[in-house]
Design a protein around this motif. Structure first.
Motif, PDB file in Angstrom:
ATOM      1  N   ALA A  41       0.784  -1.287  -0.164  1.00  0.00           N
ATOM      2  CA  ALA A  41      -0.138  -0.130   0.105  1.00  0.00           C
ATOM      3  C   ALA A  41       0.805   1.229  -0.097  1.00  0.00           C
ATOM      4  N   TRP A  42       0.543   2.338  -0.475  1.00  0.00           N
ATOM      5  CA  TRP A  42       1.062   3.458  -0.631  1.00  0.00           C
ATOM      6  C   TRP A  42      -0.060   4.788  -0.429  1.00  0.00           C
ATOM      7  N   GLN A  43       0.635   5.907  -0.154  1.00  0.00           N
ATOM      8  CA  GLN A  43      -0.177   7.185   0.224  1.00  0.00           C
ATOM      9  C   GLN A  43       0.561   8.388   0.151  1.00  0.00           C
ATOM     10  N   ALA A  44       0.194   9.421  -0.436  1.00  0.00           N
ATOM     11  CA  ALA A  44       1.028  10.611  -0.264  1.00  0.00           C
ATOM     12  C   ALA A  44      -0.054  11.659  -0.389  1.00  0.00           C
ATOM     13  N   ASP A  45       0.245  12.734   0.415  1.00  0.00           N
ATOM     14  CA  ASP A  45      -0.712  13.882   0.364  1.00  0.00           C
ATOM     15  C   ASP A  45      -0.533  15.058  -0.634  1.00  0.00           C
ATOM     16  N   GLY A  46       0.281  15.019  -1.478  1.00  0.00           N
ATOM     17  CA  GLY A  46       0.406  15.978  -2.487  1.00  0.00           C
ATOM     18  C   GLY A  46       1.370  17.207  -1.750  1.00  0.00           C
ATOM     19  N   GLN A  47       1.719  17.349  -0.680  1.00  0.00           N
ATOM     20  CA  GLN A  47       2.343  18.318   0.171  1.00  0.00           C
ATOM     21  C   GLN A  47       3.945  17.831   0.442  1.00  0.00           C
ATOM     22  N   GLY A  48       4.317  16.621  -0.149  1.00  0.00           N
ATOM     23  CA  GLY A  48       5.722  16.180   0.331  1.00  0.00           C
ATOM     24  C   GLY A  48       5.593  15.003   1.287  1.00  0.00           C
ATOM     25  N   ASN A  49       4.546  14.591   1.800  1.00  0.00           N
ATOM     26  CA  ASN A  49       4.594  13.597   2.747  1.00  0.00           C
ATOM     27  C   ASN A  49       3.991  12.212   1.969  1.00  0.00           C
ATOM     28  N   ALA A  50       4.723  11.395   2.368  1.00  0.00           N
ATOM     29  CA  ALA A  50       4.579   9.849   1.537  1.00  0.00           C
ATOM     30  C   ALA A  50       4.871   8.954   2.234  1.00  0.00           C
ATOM     31  N   SER A  51       4.164   7.638   2.135  1.00  0.00           N
ATOM     32  CA  SER A  51       4.399   6.457   2.939  1.00  0.00           C
ATOM     33  C   SER A  51       4.087   5.392   2.357  1.00  0.00           C
ATOM     34  N   ALA A  52       4.703   4.113   2.409  1.00  0.00           N
ATOM     35  CA  ALA A  52       4.297   2.903   1.863  1.00  0.00           C
ATOM     36  C   ALA A  52       4.868   1.793   2.500  1.00  0.00           C
ATOM     37  N   TRP A  53       4.234   0.568   2.371  1.00  0.00           N
ATOM     38  CA  TRP A  53       4.510  -0.746   3.095  1.00  0.00           C
ATOM     39  C   TRP A  53       4.257  -1.747   2.338  1.00  0.00           C
ATOM     40  N   ARG A  54       4.893  -3.100   2.270  1.00  0.00           N
ATOM     41  CA  ARG A  54       4.617  -4.056   2.057  1.00  0.00           C
ATOM     42  C   ARG A  54       5.011  -5.205   2.865  1.00  0.00           C
ATOM     43  N   ASN A  55       4.178  -6.367   2.770  1.00  0.00           N
ATOM     44  CA  ASN A  55       4.472  -7.481   3.586  1.00  0.00           C
ATOM     45  C   ASN A  55       4.240  -8.382   2.541  1.00  0.00           C
ATOM     46  N   GLY A  56       4.532  -9.723   3.192  1.00  0.00           N
ATOM     47  CA  GLY A  56       4.301 -11.023   2.388  1.00  0.00           C
ATOM     48  C   GLY A  56       4.535 -12.220   3.151  1.00  0.00           C
ATOM     49  N   SER A  57       4.067 -13.386   2.709  1.00  0.00           N
ATOM     50  CA  SER A  57       4.343 -14.565   3.425  1.00  0.00           C
ATOM     51  C   SER A  57       4.465 -15.838   2.539  1.00  0.00           C
ATOM     52  N   ILE A  58       4.964 -17.068   2.906  1.00  0.00           N
ATOM     53  CA  ILE A  58       4.859 -18.154   2.015  1.00  0.00           C
ATOM     54  C   ILE A  58       5.100 -19.327   2.940  1.00  0.00           C
ATOM     55  N   ALA A  59       4.210 -20.249   2.790  1.00  0.00           N
ATOM     56  CA  ALA A  59       4.486 -21.289   3.368  1.00  0.00           C
ATOM     57  C   ALA A  59       4.596 -22.621   2.298  1.00  0.00           C
ATOM     58  N   GLY A  60       5.576 -23.397   2.440  1.00  0.00           N
ATOM     59  CA  GLY A  60       5.885 -24.584   1.630  1.00  0.00           C
ATOM     60  C   GLY A  60       4.973 -25.854   2.008  1.00  0.00           C
TER      61      GLY A  60
END
Length: 174
Positions: free
Chosen positions: A58-77
Protein backbone atom coordinates in the motif's frame (compact mmCIF):
# COMPACT_ATOMS: atom_id res chain seq x y z
CA UNK A 1 -3.55 -44.52 -45.89
CA UNK A 2 -3.53 -45.69 -42.28
CA UNK A 3 -5.64 -44.09 -39.55
CA UNK A 4 -3.02 -44.96 -36.89
CA UNK A 5 -1.11 -41.63 -37.00
CA UNK A 6 -4.41 -39.72 -36.76
CA UNK A 7 -5.52 -41.83 -33.76
CA UNK A 8 -2.14 -41.41 -32.05
CA UNK A 9 -2.25 -37.63 -32.58
CA UNK A 10 -5.82 -37.46 -31.26
CA UNK A 11 -4.98 -39.51 -28.17
CA UNK A 12 -1.87 -37.40 -27.52
CA UNK A 13 -3.90 -34.18 -27.84
CA UNK A 14 -6.55 -35.44 -25.40
CA UNK A 15 -3.91 -36.56 -22.88
CA UNK A 16 -2.02 -33.27 -23.16
CA UNK A 17 -5.25 -31.30 -22.68
CA UNK A 18 -6.06 -33.35 -19.58
CA UNK A 19 -2.58 -32.75 -18.12
CA UNK A 20 -2.78 -28.99 -18.71
CA UNK A 21 -6.32 -28.74 -17.34
CA UNK A 22 -5.37 -30.69 -14.19
CA UNK A 23 -2.26 -28.53 -13.74
CA UNK A 24 -4.20 -25.30 -14.25
CA UNK A 25 -6.86 -26.35 -11.74
CA UNK A 26 -4.15 -27.11 -9.16
CA UNK A 27 -3.01 -23.45 -9.21
CA UNK A 28 -5.04 -20.62 -7.80
CA UNK A 29 -4.30 -16.92 -7.88
CA UNK A 30 -6.24 -13.86 -6.84
CA UNK A 31 -5.35 -10.19 -7.13
CA UNK A 32 -7.12 -7.15 -5.73
CA UNK A 33 -6.11 -3.60 -6.69
CA UNK A 34 -7.44 -0.34 -5.28
CA UNK A 35 -6.22 3.09 -6.35
CA UNK A 36 -7.15 6.59 -5.25
CA UNK A 37 -5.76 10.05 -5.98
CA UNK A 38 -3.51 9.81 -2.93
CA UNK A 39 -2.57 6.14 -2.81
CA UNK A 40 -3.61 2.62 -3.31
CA UNK A 41 -3.09 -1.01 -2.44
CA UNK A 42 -2.47 -4.35 -4.10
CA UNK A 43 -3.05 -7.80 -2.60
CA UNK A 44 -2.04 -11.06 -4.29
CA UNK A 45 -2.75 -14.58 -3.03
CA UNK A 46 -1.27 -17.67 -4.70
CA UNK A 47 -1.75 -21.32 -3.98
CA UNK A 48 -0.52 -24.48 -5.68
CA UNK A 49 0.70 -27.96 -4.81
CA UNK A 50 4.08 -26.65 -3.58
CA UNK A 51 3.25 -23.49 -1.61
CA UNK A 52 0.71 -20.90 -0.48
CA UNK A 53 1.72 -17.24 -0.54
CA UNK A 54 0.24 -13.81 0.14
CA UNK A 55 1.60 -10.34 -0.68
CA UNK A 56 0.18 -6.93 0.11
CA UNK A 57 1.45 -3.44 -0.52
CA UNK A 58 0.00 0.00 0.00
CA UNK A 59 1.11 3.57 -0.56
CA UNK A 60 -0.16 7.05 0.06
CA UNK A 61 0.92 10.63 -0.56
CA UNK A 62 -0.78 13.87 0.38
CA UNK A 63 0.60 16.11 -2.39
CA UNK A 64 2.40 18.24 0.23
CA UNK A 65 5.63 16.22 0.23
CA UNK A 66 4.54 13.57 2.74
CA UNK A 67 4.42 9.99 1.54
CA UNK A 68 4.54 6.49 2.96
CA UNK A 69 4.47 2.93 1.69
CA UNK A 70 4.55 -0.56 3.15
CA UNK A 71 4.58 -4.10 1.91
CA UNK A 72 4.43 -7.50 3.49
CA UNK A 73 4.28 -11.06 2.36
CA UNK A 74 4.39 -14.62 3.53
CA UNK A 75 4.91 -18.04 2.04
CA UNK A 76 4.43 -21.53 3.43
CA UNK A 77 5.80 -24.54 1.59
CA UNK A 78 4.36 -28.02 1.69
CA UNK A 79 7.77 -29.22 2.94
CA UNK A 80 7.27 -27.33 6.21
CA UNK A 81 9.34 -24.23 5.45
CA UNK A 82 7.87 -20.75 5.78
CA UNK A 83 8.94 -17.13 5.55
CA UNK A 84 7.48 -13.68 6.03
CA UNK A 85 8.59 -10.11 5.45
CA UNK A 86 7.13 -6.78 6.54
CA UNK A 87 8.65 -3.41 5.65
CA UNK A 88 7.69 0.20 5.31
CA UNK A 89 9.11 3.62 4.52
CA UNK A 90 8.07 7.24 4.87
CA UNK A 91 9.18 10.67 3.74
CA UNK A 92 7.96 13.94 5.21
CA UNK A 93 7.84 17.42 3.74
CA UNK A 94 10.38 18.66 6.31
CA UNK A 95 13.04 16.29 4.90
CA UNK A 96 12.76 13.62 7.55
CA UNK A 97 12.52 10.05 6.32
CA UNK A 98 12.85 6.51 7.51
CA UNK A 99 12.36 2.87 6.83
CA UNK A 100 11.77 -0.15 8.99
CA UNK A 101 11.32 -3.83 8.39
CA UNK A 102 11.37 -7.34 9.68
CA UNK A 103 11.73 -10.80 8.22
CA UNK A 104 11.38 -14.34 9.49
CA UNK A 105 12.37 -17.70 8.01
CA UNK A 106 11.54 -21.15 9.35
CA UNK A 107 13.42 -23.89 7.51
CA UNK A 108 11.82 -27.24 6.79
CA UNK A 109 14.44 -29.04 8.90
CA UNK A 110 14.28 -26.87 12.02
CA UNK A 111 16.50 -23.85 11.39
CA UNK A 112 15.08 -20.37 11.98
CA UNK A 113 16.24 -16.80 11.42
CA UNK A 114 14.70 -13.42 12.08
CA UNK A 115 15.72 -9.81 11.73
CA UNK A 116 14.08 -6.48 12.47
CA UNK A 117 15.07 -2.86 12.63
CA UNK A 118 14.87 0.53 11.10
CA UNK A 119 16.75 3.68 10.25
CA UNK A 120 15.59 7.28 10.21
CA UNK A 121 16.81 10.75 9.31
CA UNK A 122 15.40 13.76 11.09
CA UNK A 123 14.70 17.14 9.46
CA UNK A 124 18.25 18.29 10.34
CA UNK A 125 19.85 15.29 8.61
CA UNK A 126 20.79 13.32 11.73
CA UNK A 127 20.66 9.57 11.08
CA UNK A 128 19.98 6.88 13.67
CA UNK A 129 18.86 3.31 13.54
CA UNK A 130 19.22 -0.23 14.79
CA UNK A 131 18.83 -3.79 13.54
CA UNK A 132 18.79 -7.05 15.48
CA UNK A 133 19.22 -10.52 14.04
CA UNK A 134 18.87 -14.01 15.47
CA UNK A 135 19.42 -17.35 13.80
CA UNK A 136 19.30 -20.93 15.03
CA UNK A 137 20.48 -23.87 12.97
CA UNK A 138 18.77 -27.24 12.88
CA UNK A 139 21.62 -28.51 15.09
CA UNK A 140 20.78 -25.94 17.80
CA UNK A 141 23.75 -23.62 17.28
CA UNK A 142 22.71 -19.99 17.18
CA UNK A 143 23.66 -16.40 16.55
CA UNK A 144 22.32 -13.20 18.11
CA UNK A 145 23.55 -9.81 16.96
CA UNK A 146 22.68 -6.17 16.74
CA UNK A 147 23.90 -3.15 14.83
CA UNK A 148 23.22 0.46 15.73
CA UNK A 149 24.06 3.75 14.06
CA UNK A 150 23.93 7.06 15.87
CA UNK A 151 25.83 10.30 15.42
CA UNK A 152 27.82 8.81 12.54
CA UNK A 153 29.06 5.87 14.63
CA UNK A 154 28.17 2.29 13.74
CA UNK A 155 28.37 -0.33 16.48
CA UNK A 156 27.92 -4.07 16.02
CA UNK A 157 27.78 -6.84 18.60
CA UNK A 158 27.23 -10.51 18.00
CA UNK A 159 27.32 -13.75 19.97
CA UNK A 160 27.28 -17.36 18.82
CA UNK A 161 26.14 -20.23 21.03
CA UNK A 162 26.05 -24.00 20.78
CA UNK A 163 22.98 -26.15 21.33
CA UNK A 164 23.63 -26.06 25.13
CA UNK A 165 23.62 -22.26 25.18
CA UNK A 166 27.38 -21.93 25.75
CA UNK A 167 29.20 -19.15 23.91
CA UNK A 168 31.32 -20.37 21.01
CA UNK A 169 33.47 -18.66 18.36
CA UNK A 170 31.54 -17.20 15.44
CA UNK A 171 32.98 -18.51 12.19
CA UNK A 172 31.86 -18.32 8.59
CA UNK A 173 31.04 -21.59 6.89
CA UNK A 174 32.78 -22.37 3.61
Amino acid sequence: MSKTPFLIATIFALCATTVFVDHAEARERSRAVQRTGQGGSVAVDRSNARFDSQRQRAWQADGQGNASAWRNGSIAGTNGGSASVDRGAYRNADGSAGRQGSAYVNGPHGGTASTSGGISRDADGNVSGARSTTATGANGNGYTGSTTVSGGTVTHTGTCTNASGETIACTRGH
